[in-house]
Design an enzyme around this catalytic site. Structure first.
Site, PDB file in Angstrom:
ATOM      1  CE  LYS A  92      -3.477   5.282  -1.614  1.00  0.00           C
ATOM      2  NZ  LYS A  92      -4.507   5.906  -2.463  1.00  0.00           N
ATOM      3  CE1 TYR A  94      -3.808   2.376   0.618  1.00  0.00           C
ATOM      4  CE2 TYR A  94      -2.468   3.244   2.408  1.00  0.00           C
ATOM      5  CZ  TYR A  94      -3.562   3.352   1.569  1.00  0.00           C
ATOM      6  OH  TYR A  94      -4.403   4.436   1.679  1.00  0.00           O
TER       7      TYR A  94
HETATM    8  N1  LIG Z   1      -9.455   5.966   5.319  1.00  0.00           N
HETATM    9  C1  LIG Z   1      -8.241   6.418   5.524  1.00  0.00           C
HETATM   10  O1  LIG Z   1      -7.825   6.583   6.689  1.00  0.00           O
HETATM   11  C2  LIG Z   1      -7.338   6.789   4.366  1.00  0.00           C
HETATM   12  C3  LIG Z   1      -6.081   7.334   4.686  1.00  0.00           C
HETATM   13  C4  LIG Z   1      -5.228   7.697   3.659  1.00  0.00           C
HETATM   14  C5  LIG Z   1      -5.620   7.546   2.332  1.00  0.00           C
HETATM   15  N2  LIG Z   1      -6.839   7.010   2.042  1.00  0.00           N
HETATM   16  C6  LIG Z   1      -7.179   6.872   0.620  1.00  0.00           C
HETATM   17  O2  LIG Z   1      -8.387   7.554   0.362  1.00  0.00           O
HETATM   18  C7  LIG Z   1      -9.120   6.864  -0.670  1.00  0.00           C
HETATM   19  C8  LIG Z   1     -10.499   6.495  -0.144  1.00  0.00           C
HETATM   20  O3  LIG Z   1     -10.344   5.663   1.000  1.00  0.00           O
HETATM   21  P1  LIG Z   1     -11.570   5.155   1.895  1.00  0.00           P
HETATM   22  O4  LIG Z   1     -11.058   5.000   3.275  1.00  0.00           O
HETATM   23  O5  LIG Z   1     -12.758   5.975   1.645  1.00  0.00           O
HETATM   24  O6  LIG Z   1     -11.759   3.676   1.266  1.00  0.00           O
HETATM   25  P2  LIG Z   1     -13.089   2.764   1.284  1.00  0.00           P
HETATM   26  O7  LIG Z   1     -12.635   1.369   1.003  1.00  0.00           O
HETATM   27  O8  LIG Z   1     -13.824   3.017   2.545  1.00  0.00           O
HETATM   28  O9  LIG Z   1     -13.941   3.311   0.043  1.00  0.00           O
HETATM   29  C9  LIG Z   1     -13.424   3.195  -1.273  1.00  0.00           C
HETATM   30  C10 LIG Z   1     -14.535   3.285  -2.301  1.00  0.00           C
HETATM   31  O10 LIG Z   1     -13.927   3.036  -3.575  1.00  0.00           O
HETATM   32  C11 LIG Z   1     -14.661   2.008  -4.255  1.00  0.00           C
HETATM   33  N3  LIG Z   1     -13.752   1.235  -5.102  1.00  0.00           N
HETATM   34  C12 LIG Z   1     -12.850   0.300  -4.723  1.00  0.00           C
HETATM   35  N4  LIG Z   1     -12.232  -0.220  -5.774  1.00  0.00           N
HETATM   36  C13 LIG Z   1     -12.726   0.409  -6.867  1.00  0.00           C
HETATM   37  C14 LIG Z   1     -12.478   0.296  -8.259  1.00  0.00           C
HETATM   38  N5  LIG Z   1     -11.606  -0.590  -8.748  1.00  0.00           N
HETATM   39  N6  LIG Z   1     -13.159   1.113  -9.097  1.00  0.00           N
HETATM   40  C15 LIG Z   1     -14.081   1.977  -8.624  1.00  0.00           C
HETATM   41  N7  LIG Z   1     -14.364   2.124  -7.326  1.00  0.00           N
HETATM   42  C16 LIG Z   1     -13.696   1.336  -6.446  1.00  0.00           C
HETATM   43  C17 LIG Z   1     -15.295   1.172  -3.149  1.00  0.00           C
HETATM   44  O11 LIG Z   1     -16.433   0.451  -3.622  1.00  0.00           O
HETATM   45  C18 LIG Z   1     -15.634   2.225  -2.094  1.00  0.00           C
HETATM   46  O12 LIG Z   1     -16.897   2.812  -2.310  1.00  0.00           O
HETATM   47  C19 LIG Z   1      -8.261   5.647  -1.051  1.00  0.00           C
HETATM   48  O13 LIG Z   1      -7.473   5.955  -2.192  1.00  0.00           O
HETATM   49  C20 LIG Z   1      -7.388   5.453   0.176  1.00  0.00           C
HETATM   50  O14 LIG Z   1      -6.206   4.773  -0.140  1.00  0.00           O
HETATM   51  C21 LIG Z   1      -7.716   6.626   3.035  1.00  0.00           C
END
Ligand SMILES: NC(=O)c1ccc[n+]([C@@H]2O[C@H](COP(=O)([O-])OP(=O)(O)OC[C@H]3O[C@@H](n4cnc5c(N)ncnc54)[C@H](O)[C@@H]3O)[C@@H](O)[C@H]2O)c1
Length: 263
Positions: free
Chosen positions: A163, A159
Site C-alpha cells: 500500500k 500488505y
Molecule cells: N476493508 C478495509 O477495511 C480496507 C481498508 C483499507 C484498504 N482497503 C483496500 O480496499 C480494497 C477493497 O477491499 P475490500 O475490503 O473490499 O476487500 P474484499 O476482499 O472484501 O473484496 C475484494 C474484491 O476484489 C476481488 N479480487 C481479489 N483479487 C482479485 C484479482 N486478482 N482480480 C480481480 N478481482 C480480485 C475479490 O473477488 C473481491 O470481490 C483493497 O485494495 C483493500 O486493500 C480495504
C-alpha cells in the site's frame, strides 16, 4: 459479458467490484449517473452483483478478469470501450491482504500479494491511461490505498509495503499523466467490515492466538468518530474524487478512516 442500453453518461470501471468496498463504490457511482463496468476475478459473485444492478435499473456490463494479468487489464478496458465508447474513471480497487509474522513470509506469499496489489495497479493504470490519452476530457484514475499506506503495521508488513507502493505510484503517475488531463488520486480507508476484514481477524486468531473479533476490536476501539467504517463512507470519498468538483486535485492519497492516522 452482459450489456444494457447505451446513453451519453460518463463511464466508470471498478476492479474487484463484485463485493466489499468495490461494490459499494460501483453502486455509488451508478447512483451518481455513471455507466458502470463491474469487474472481478469471481464470476459467480459478479453475476450476483450484476443482478442487483439490473434490479436497480443501473446501466452496466460485467467483465471477469484478474488484475495481476496485464492482458486481462487491457481486455477490461477494451470491453468497456466496446460497450460504452469511453472510460472516464478507472478505480484500481481490487486488492488482497496478507497477515502473518514477518519472519514467516514465504516467497509464494510475497508473489501473491505483490502480484495483485502492485502489478494490478501498474497494469490497470497503464491500460486505463492508454485509453484516456485518446480522449479529450479530464479523466480520473483512483487507487485503493489504505491507512497501511501511511502507517506500517505489525503482522501486516507485506500488505503495508504494497500500500506504500500504491501511494508512491499515485504520486509518480499523477506527475507523468497530468499532460494527458488524467488525474490520479487514492482513497485510504481505515477499518471497514468487508470479507477482507473477516480474513484479517481470522489470521490474528491463527497467528497470535487472539479471540475471534479481538483484532477487529483493537483496531476499531480508538476511532475518533466512534464507529468502524462503512463501505459507503469509502464510496463517498471516491464519488467526490470521480466528480468534476475534484478536477483540481491530483497526486493525493486521502485518508477516510474516522480519525485513526494523522498525516
Ligand atoms: N476493508 C478495509 O477495511 C480496507 C481498508 C483499507 C484498504 N482497503 C483496500 O480496499 C480494497 C477493497 O477491499 P475490500 O475490503 O473490499 O476487500 P474484499 O476482499 O472484501 O473484496 C475484494 C474484491 O476484489 C476481488 N479480487 C481479489 N483479487 C482479485 C484479482 N486478482 N482480480 C480481480 N478481482 C480480485 C475479490 O473477488 C473481491 O470481490 C483493497 O485494495 C483493500 O486493500 C480495504
Amino acid at each position: 459479458m452482459t450489456r444494457s442500453t447505451k446513453s451519453n453518461a460518463k463511464v466508470a470501471v471498478i476492479t474487484g467490484s463484485a463485493g466489499g468496498l468495490g461494490n459499494a463504490i460501483a453502486t455509488r457511482l451508478a447512483k451518481d449517473g455513471f455507466r458502470v463496468v463491474l469487474h472481478d476475478i469471481s464470476e459467480d459473485n459478479l453475476k450476483k452483483a450484476k443482478a442487483e444492478f439490473d434490479k436497480a435499473g443501473y446501466e452496466s456490463i460485467t467483465v471477469v478478469g484478474d488484475v495481476s494479468k496485464r492482458a486481462d487489464q487491457f481486455r477490461l478496458i477494451e470491453e468497456a470501450v466496446k460497450a460504452f465508447g469511453q472510460v472516464d474513471v478507472f478505480v484500481n480497487n481490487a486488492g488482497v491482504e496478507s497477515v502473518e509474522p514477518f519472519l514467516e513470509i514465504e516467497e509464494k506469499e510475497l508473489d501473491r500479494v505483490m502480484n495483485v496489489n502492485i502489478k494490478g495497479v501498474v497494469f490497470g493504470t497503464q491500460a486505463a491511461a492508454e485509453q484516456m490519452k485518446k480522449q479529450n476530457n479530464v479523466s480520473k484514475i483512483i487507487n485503493a490505498c489504505s491507512i497501511a499506506g501511511h502507517e506500517s503495521y505489525e503482522m501486516l508488513s507485506l500488505y503495508s509495503a504494497t500500500k506504500h507502493a500504491v501511494r508512491s505510484f499515485t504520486h509518480s503517475t499523477a506527475k507523468e499523466l497530468a499532460q494527458y488531463n488524467i488525474r490520479v488520486n487514492a482513497y485510504c480507508p481505515g477499518v471497514a467490515d468487508t470479507p477482507m476484514w473477516e480474513r484479517i481477524d481470522a489470521a490474528f486468531v491463527k497467528h497470535k492466538g487472539y479471540a475471534p473479533k479481538q483484532a477487529w476490536k483493537e483496531f476499531t476501539q480508538g476511532i475518533l468518530v466512534g464507529r468502524p467504517e462503512e463501505p459507503e463512507d469509502v464510496a463517498n470519498l471516491v464519488s467526490f474524487l470521480a466528480s468534476d468538483d475534484a478536477n483540481y486535485i491530483t497526486g493525493q492519497t486521502i485518508l477516510t478512516d474516522g480519525g485513526m492516522v494523522f498525516r
